[in-house]
Motif scaffolding. Structure first.
Motif, PDB file in Angstrom:
ATOM      1  N   HIS A  73       0.836  -1.206   0.000  1.00  0.00           N
ATOM      2  CA  HIS A  73       0.000   0.000   0.000  1.00  0.00           C
ATOM      3  C   HIS A  73       0.872   1.258   0.000  1.00  0.00           C
ATOM      4  N   LEU A  74       1.943   1.240   0.781  1.00  0.00           N
ATOM      5  CA  LEU A  74       2.843   2.397   0.809  1.00  0.00           C
ATOM      6  C   LEU A  74       3.501   2.621  -0.546  1.00  0.00           C
ATOM      7  N   ILE A  75       3.895   1.537  -1.205  1.00  0.00           N
ATOM      8  CA  ILE A  75       4.485   1.642  -2.542  1.00  0.00           C
ATOM      9  C   ILE A  75       3.463   2.245  -3.506  1.00  0.00           C
ATOM     10  N   ASP A  76       2.231   1.768  -3.399  1.00  0.00           N
ATOM     11  CA  ASP A  76       1.134   2.277  -4.229  1.00  0.00           C
ATOM     12  C   ASP A  76       0.919   3.768  -3.967  1.00  0.00           C
ATOM     13  N   LYS A  77       1.118   4.176  -2.721  1.00  0.00           N
ATOM     14  CA  LYS A  77       0.836   5.550  -2.299  1.00  0.00           C
ATOM     15  C   LYS A  77       1.976   6.517  -2.593  1.00  0.00           C
ATOM     16  N   MET A  78       3.055   6.049  -3.188  1.00  0.00           N
ATOM     17  CA  MET A  78       4.202   6.915  -3.454  1.00  0.00           C
ATOM     18  C   MET A  78       3.851   8.080  -4.376  1.00  0.00           C
ATOM     19  N   ASP A  79       2.793   7.923  -5.178  1.00  0.00           N
ATOM     20  CA  ASP A  79       2.352   9.015  -6.046  1.00  0.00           C
ATOM     21  C   ASP A  79       1.208   9.803  -5.403  1.00  0.00           C
ATOM     22  N   ASP A  80       1.017   9.599  -4.072  1.00  0.00           N
ATOM     23  CA  ASP A  80       0.000  10.286  -3.265  1.00  0.00           C
ATOM     24  C   ASP A  80      -1.399   9.699  -3.414  1.00  0.00           C
ATOM     25  N   PHE A  81      -1.554   8.641  -4.206  1.00  0.00           N
ATOM     26  CA  PHE A  81      -2.861   8.019  -4.375  1.00  0.00           C
ATOM     27  C   PHE A  81      -2.753   6.508  -4.165  1.00  0.00           C
ATOM     28  N   THR A  82      -3.553   5.978  -3.244  1.00  0.00           N
ATOM     29  CA  THR A  82      -3.608   4.528  -3.048  1.00  0.00           C
ATOM     30  C   THR A  82      -4.743   4.007  -3.908  1.00  0.00           C
ATOM     31  N   ASP A  83      -4.417   3.713  -5.168  1.00  0.00           N
ATOM     32  CA  ASP A  83      -5.462   3.400  -6.139  1.00  0.00           C
ATOM     33  C   ASP A  83      -5.217   2.093  -6.891  1.00  0.00           C
ATOM     34  N   GLY A  84      -4.202   1.341  -6.474  1.00  0.00           N
ATOM     35  CA  GLY A  84      -3.924   0.076  -7.146  1.00  0.00           C
ATOM     36  C   GLY A  84      -3.102   0.221  -8.409  1.00  0.00           C
ATOM     37  N   ILE A  85      -2.696   1.455  -8.725  1.00  0.00           N
ATOM     38  CA  ILE A  85      -1.856   1.699  -9.901  1.00  0.00           C
ATOM     39  C   ILE A  85      -0.499   2.191  -9.404  1.00  0.00           C
ATOM     40  N   PRO A  86       0.485   1.314  -9.287  1.00  0.00           N
ATOM     41  CA  PRO A  86       1.797   1.711  -8.765  1.00  0.00           C
ATOM     42  C   PRO A  86       2.620   2.444  -9.816  1.00  0.00           C
ATOM     43  N   GLU A  87       2.329   3.722  -9.987  1.00  0.00           N
ATOM     44  CA  GLU A  87       2.946   4.481 -11.073  1.00  0.00           C
ATOM     45  C   GLU A  87       4.458   4.567 -10.944  1.00  0.00           C
ATOM     46  N   ARG A  88       4.983   4.416  -9.730  1.00  0.00           N
ATOM     47  CA  ARG A  88       6.440   4.435  -9.547  1.00  0.00           C
ATOM     48  C   ARG A  88       7.076   3.136 -10.040  1.00  0.00           C
ATOM     49  N   LEU A  89       6.241   2.092 -10.212  1.00  0.00           N
ATOM     50  CA  LEU A  89       6.762   0.794 -10.612  1.00  0.00           C
ATOM     51  C   LEU A  89       6.458   0.446 -12.058  1.00  0.00           C
ATOM     52  N   LEU A  90       5.263   0.762 -12.500  1.00  0.00           N
ATOM     53  CA  LEU A  90       4.828   0.384 -13.846  1.00  0.00           C
ATOM     54  C   LEU A  90       5.120   1.482 -14.856  1.00  0.00           C
ATOM     55  N   LYS A  91       5.634   1.107 -16.005  1.00  0.00           N
ATOM     56  CA  LYS A  91       5.786   2.060 -17.087  1.00  0.00           C
ATOM     57  C   LYS A  91       4.396   2.487 -17.548  1.00  0.00           C
ATOM     58  N   HIS A  92       4.323   3.722 -18.036  1.00  0.00           N
ATOM     59  CA  HIS A  92       3.022   4.296 -18.394  1.00  0.00           C
ATOM     60  C   HIS A  92       2.244   3.414 -19.374  1.00  0.00           C
ATOM     61  N   GLY A  93       2.947   2.789 -20.304  1.00  0.00           N
ATOM     62  CA  GLY A  93       2.280   1.977 -21.317  1.00  0.00           C
ATOM     63  C   GLY A  93       1.601   0.739 -20.755  1.00  0.00           C
ATOM     64  N   TYR A  94       1.954   0.361 -19.526  1.00  0.00           N
ATOM     65  CA  TYR A  94       1.363  -0.828 -18.908  1.00  0.00           C
ATOM     66  C   TYR A  94       0.121  -0.509 -18.075  1.00  0.00           C
ATOM     67  N   THR A  95      -0.175   0.770 -17.882  1.00  0.00           N
ATOM     68  CA  THR A  95      -1.258   1.158 -16.982  1.00  0.00           C
ATOM     69  C   THR A  95      -2.613   0.604 -17.422  1.00  0.00           C
ATOM     70  N   ILE A  96      -2.969   0.792 -18.688  1.00  0.00           N
ATOM     71  CA  ILE A  96      -4.275   0.322 -19.169  1.00  0.00           C
ATOM     72  C   ILE A  96      -4.362  -1.202 -19.149  1.00  0.00           C
ATOM     73  N   PRO A  97      -3.338  -1.931 -19.651  1.00  0.00           N
ATOM     74  CA  PRO A  97      -3.392  -3.397 -19.532  1.00  0.00           C
ATOM     75  C   PRO A  97      -3.488  -3.857 -18.087  1.00  0.00           C
ATOM     76  N   TRP A  98      -2.803  -3.153 -17.171  1.00  0.00           N
ATOM     77  CA  TRP A  98      -2.856  -3.505 -15.752  1.00  0.00           C
ATOM     78  C   TRP A  98      -4.264  -3.334 -15.199  1.00  0.00           C
ATOM     79  N   LEU A  99      -4.909  -2.220 -15.517  1.00  0.00           N
ATOM     80  CA  LEU A  99      -6.272  -1.982 -15.033  1.00  0.00           C
ATOM     81  C   LEU A  99      -7.248  -3.013 -15.600  1.00  0.00           C
TER      82      LEU A  99
END
Length: 262
Positions: A172-198
């Motif tokens: 959860h803390l890793i997820d929250k590194m971008d200030d949002f605990t939303d299940g999208i770990p933007e610090r970990l996933l490249k932007h192009g993977y966001t939609i496939p991840w969701l």
């Protein structure tokens, strides 16, 4: 500018540098050397560590001590034991071990309770039902984590149940590194993977809520809880996750930049 002025300018600059350095050190503890006897405790209690090569174990030890120098751990009506610190630090390092450099900048302290607690942070007495094993604080508890010692130990005692509370909260803390605990770990996933991840998250959550998945039911609550629950599964039973959820396993390997050994 004469030589006297240059001298005083240099002295003034040096003083400013020393002040800045001192401020940067406020709140940080000295990084202690790794206690040699902790190695056997890690070998016995942390399967992830046990499965590492000797060289990687040394790196893990160093990362643990760095973490313990940056975060305070306090017991609430309990005396902290060495194993408490070991298991908490191991929980912090496991999900970020694939990254050469990582600091939990959104965490300053951890409160360890003896047992499960309720929404009012009570773990004894006659308050409402106590069923919370851990949480990442908000508001006046911002940058704080609260953990149940009972849940902490249970997470490492049973390596087959695909559940580990402390790892869950650190994810959860890793997820929250971008200030949002939303299940999208933007610090970990490249932007192009966001939609496939969701898309993958929603497919897996639908299976959970239709009782067609072996992923823990709590993972169907929302995207953030799915990410944390799936991560527990990934680090506890990577072999089973790869077999039953190959697409999810592959995505988490990319996310955490590691393949946990089995």
């Amino acid at each position: 500018m004469n030589s006297v002025s240059i001298f005083y300018t240099l002295i003034f600059g040096l003083i400013l540098l020393l002040i800045a350095y001192s401020i940067s050190r406020i709140g940080r503890k000295k990084e202690e050397p790794f206690p040699k006897h902790w190695h056997s405790l890690l070998e016995k209690n942390v399967l992830f560590y046990h499965n590492l090569s000797k060289g990687r174990q040394v790196v893990f030890q160093q990362r643990m001590m760095q973490f313990l120098s940056e975060v305070y751990i306090d017991g609430v009506q309990l005396e902290l034991q060495e194993l408490d610190k070991i298991l908490i630090a191991a929980s912090a390092i496991i999900p970020i071990f694939g990254f050469e450099e990582w600091h939990y900048t959104n965490l300053s302290g951890i409160l360890l309770y003896s047992d499960y607690f309720n929404g009012d942070l009570e773990f004894d007495g006659n308050g409402e039902s106590r069923n919370i094993a851990g949480l990442v604080g908000n508001g006046r508890f911002e940058k704080q984590m609260i953990l149940s010692r009972k849940a902490l130990y249970h997470g490492f005692e049973n390596s087959n149940d695909k559940s580990n509370t402390a790892i869950h909260e650190f994810v959860h803390l890793i997820d929250k590194m971008d200030d949002f605990t939303d299940g999208i770990p933007e610090r970990l996933l490249k932007h192009g993977y966001t939609i496939p991840w969701l898309k993958l998250i929603h497919k897996e959550m639908e299976a959970i809520n239709d009782n067609h998945s072996d992923i823990r039911k709590y993972g169907g609550t929302n995207e953030a809880e799915f990410f944390a629950v799936a991560s527990e599964y990934f680090f506890e039973r990577p072999d089973l996750l790869e077999k039953k959820h190959p697409e999810l396993y592959k995505m988490l390997v990319q996310c955490f930049k590691q393949k946990p050994a089995i």
